[in-house]
Design an enzyme around this catalytic site. Structure first.
Site, PDB file in Angstrom:
ATOM      1  CB  CYS A  70      35.781  48.676  50.770  1.00 30.55           C
ATOM      2  SG  CYS A  70      36.229  46.977  51.124  1.00 30.55           S
ATOM      3  CB  CYS A 108      36.669  48.950  54.703  1.00 29.75           C
ATOM      4  SG  CYS A 108      38.163  49.091  53.699  1.00 29.75           S
ATOM      5  CG  HIS A 153      40.590  48.868  50.698  1.00 27.57           C
ATOM      6  ND1 HIS A 153      39.389  48.210  50.600  1.00 27.57           N
ATOM      7  CD2 HIS A 153      40.872  49.348  49.453  1.00 27.57           C
ATOM      8  CE1 HIS A 153      38.957  48.296  49.352  1.00 27.57           C
ATOM      9  NE2 HIS A 153      39.831  48.973  48.630  1.00 27.57           N
ATOM     10  CG  ASN A 208      38.823  32.531  44.144  1.00 26.74           C
ATOM     11  OD1 ASN A 208      39.482  31.521  43.948  1.00 26.74           O
ATOM     12  ND2 ASN A 208      37.509  32.507  44.283  1.00 26.74           N
ATOM     13  CB  SER A 250      33.485  39.582  43.558  1.00 31.08           C
ATOM     14  OG  SER A 250      33.350  39.119  44.889  1.00 31.08           O
ATOM     15  CG  HIS A 280      39.265  44.727  52.369  1.00 28.82           C
ATOM     16  ND1 HIS A 280      39.162  45.940  53.005  1.00 28.82           N
ATOM     17  CD2 HIS A 280      39.940  43.916  53.213  1.00 28.82           C
ATOM     18  CE1 HIS A 280      39.746  45.861  54.188  1.00 28.82           C
ATOM     19  NE2 HIS A 280      40.227  44.633  54.343  1.00 28.82           N
ATOM     20  CG  HIS A 290      38.302  38.717  50.259  1.00 30.81           C
ATOM     21  ND1 HIS A 290      38.558  39.657  49.279  1.00 30.81           N
ATOM     22  CD2 HIS A 290      37.537  37.764  49.682  1.00 30.81           C
ATOM     23  CE1 HIS A 290      37.954  39.280  48.168  1.00 30.81           C
ATOM     24  NE2 HIS A 290      37.336  38.132  48.370  1.00 30.81           N
ATOM     25  CD  GLN A 316      34.694  33.069  48.667  1.00 31.44           C
ATOM     26  OE1 GLN A 316      33.671  32.474  48.999  1.00 31.44           O
ATOM     27  NE2 GLN A 316      34.901  33.476  47.440  1.00 31.44           N
TER      28      GLN A 316
HETATM   29  P1  H2U Z   1      35.441  36.498  46.042  1.00 28.70           P
HETATM   30  O1  H2U Z   1      36.132  37.805  45.925  1.00 28.70           O
HETATM   31  O2  H2U Z   1      36.378  35.328  46.013  1.00 28.70           O
HETATM   32  O3  H2U Z   1      34.292  36.421  45.069  1.00 28.70           O
HETATM   33  O4  H2U Z   1      34.798  36.465  47.502  1.00 28.70           O
HETATM   34  C1  H2U Z   1      34.032  37.508  47.996  1.00 28.70           C
HETATM   35  C2  H2U Z   1      32.867  36.926  48.776  1.00 28.70           C
HETATM   36  O5  H2U Z   1      32.347  37.923  49.619  1.00 28.70           O
HETATM   37  C3  H2U Z   1      31.747  36.433  47.877  1.00 28.70           C
HETATM   38  O6  H2U Z   1      31.557  35.060  48.119  1.00 28.70           O
HETATM   39  C4  H2U Z   1      30.969  37.778  49.712  1.00 28.70           C
HETATM   40  C5  H2U Z   1      30.548  37.261  48.348  1.00 28.70           C
HETATM   41  O7  H2U Z   1      29.388  36.461  48.459  1.00 28.70           O
HETATM   42  N1  H2U Z   1      30.384  39.045  50.074  1.00 28.70           N
HETATM   43  C6  H2U Z   1      29.560  39.116  51.188  1.00 28.70           C
HETATM   44  O8  H2U Z   1      29.303  38.101  51.822  1.00 28.70           O
HETATM   45  N2  H2U Z   1      29.035  40.320  51.550  1.00 28.70           N
HETATM   46  C7  H2U Z   1      29.286  41.474  50.896  1.00 28.70           C
HETATM   47  O9  H2U Z   1      28.772  42.502  51.281  1.00 28.70           O
HETATM   48  C8  H2U Z   1      30.183  41.512  49.728  1.00 28.70           C
HETATM   49  C9  H2U Z   1      30.709  40.194  49.274  1.00 28.70           C
HETATM   50 ZN    ZN Z   2      38.252  47.548  52.198  1.00 33.94          ZN
END
Ligand code: H2U
Ligand code: ZN
Length: 346
Positions: free
Chosen positions: A52, A55, A115, A153, A161, A164, A166, A168
């Protein structure tokens, strides 16, 4: 003229916060549902996943390494949609071809080191830490930008995406459409009535009770009268609070409690990790008087009938206006009747 029968008559309801209408067709809701009530397999996630990006102790896609964090953790998004140093200016012809450059920044907030724990599965004390970190981020970014979007989201269905848990944070030097609209509507209501739209609304909903999902001393969560998503939620403090960082200690605890109980009910509804987009709306952080504002959080969940049967905002809704069958009152009644105990803990 006879009274509208909200459980029988096709009708439209007005959303005073956005200045738009939603079509409600409760008579269609009598159609029997013969479909399956399928549940997706419970996907057991580990407490820590070495693959992940979010994590503790792991490297992200950028190569940056997360510290060994405990509790909520914020980092700069490695792929920000807004940049801090864009040269400001306008382009186009000012009429048909109009553009402006923007500045901003984006961050990611991991809700905890775990996680496997989504918000409803976290302890109220740990959700409270997320509320505090949201407030801190708002204070910090609000000193530079006039709008700070705090949102989550949740679930693959909503385009999330990363597994884990989270949210934004996007801060910008402009008011995005949804906020500009709420700014206008709350301002107009205040000018006309001399009171605050969502303070009046929360008070009325608390009194009526038909659309209440959960309520405590300082907060109320309802399926709003004008909901467009089947199980849409609106969370509001009862006292006027302009922004998340204005909440008192007690109100922050009450907020965490409401989040826990609301999201537990969401998960319990179809016994699934209930997907949604949620976000906080509060007064802009600079550039005017905001006495007409009230802090609130929207929950927009797509599910309609089961863990896999979702509502699509397409066709008439994309081209004319939003429409729903089940009334806000029936949706609230179902959610209200569910347990505060998460189904995975039973
Ligand atoms: P979403 O799951 O809502 O897409 O948000 C995840 C965000 O995490 C996404 O905007 C960021 C992505 O750009 N991200 C990082 O900044 N670094 C990473 O290593 C993985 C994802
Ligand atoms: Zn994680």
């Amino acid at each position: 003229m006879r009274e509208i029968d909200l459980e029988e008559d096709p009708h439209r309801r007005y959303n005073p916060l956005k200045g738009e209408w939603v079509l409600v067709s409760p008579h269609r809701n009598k159609r029997p549902w013969m479909g399956k009530q399928e549940k997706p397999p419970v996907n057991e996630k580990p407490k820590f996943d070495e693959k992940c990006y979010l994590c503790p102790g792991n490297a992200r896609t950028s190569g940056a390494v997360n510290p060994d964090y405990h509790g909520p953790y914020v980092f700069d998004n490695d792929f920000p949609a807004l940049l801090t140093d864009t040269t400001l200016g306008e382009g186009g012809d000012g009429a048909l071809f109009r553009a402006e450059t923007v500045r901003g920044t984006a961050r990611v907030i991991c809700f905890s080191e775990r996680h496997d724990l989504t918000l409803p599965e976290m302890q109220v004390e740990d959700i409270r830490k997320v509320v505090d970190l949201w407030a801190e981020q708002l204070t910090e970014l609000g000193a530079t930008y006039n709008w700070v979007a705090l949102f989550e989201n949740k679930g693959e269905m909503m385009g999330c995406s990363q597994p884990h848990p989270h949210g934004q944070i996007w801060a910008s030097n402009f008011l995005p459409n949804e906020i500009a609209r709420e700014e206008e509507c709350q301002k107009a209501y205040f000018a006309e009535k001399g009171s605050v739209l969502l303070v009046d609304y929360a008070e009325a909903e608390s009194r009526i009770g038909d659309r209440t999902i959960v309520e405590n001393e300082h907060f109320i969560a309802v399926v709003p009268y004008w909901a467009t998503w089947p199980f849409e939620g609106l969370v509001m403090p009862k006292r006027q609070v302009l922004r998340l960082n204005d909440l008192t200690d007690d109100e922050r605890d009450a907020c965490a409690d409401i989040f826990k109980r609301l999201t537990c009910r969401y998960d319990n509804l179809f016994e699934t990790e209930f997907p949604y987009s949620m976000g906080w709306h509060g007064a802009p952080t600079m550039g005017g008087e905001f006495e007409h504002w009230q802090l609130h959080a929207h929950f927009y969940p797509p599910l309609l009938r089961s863990a896999t049967v979702r509502k699509f905002m397409v066709g008439y809704e994309m081209l004319s206006e939003a429409q729903r069958d089940m009334t806000a009152e029936s949706a609230a009644e179902r959610l209200r009747g569910l347990s505060d105990v998460h189904y995975k803990e039973r």
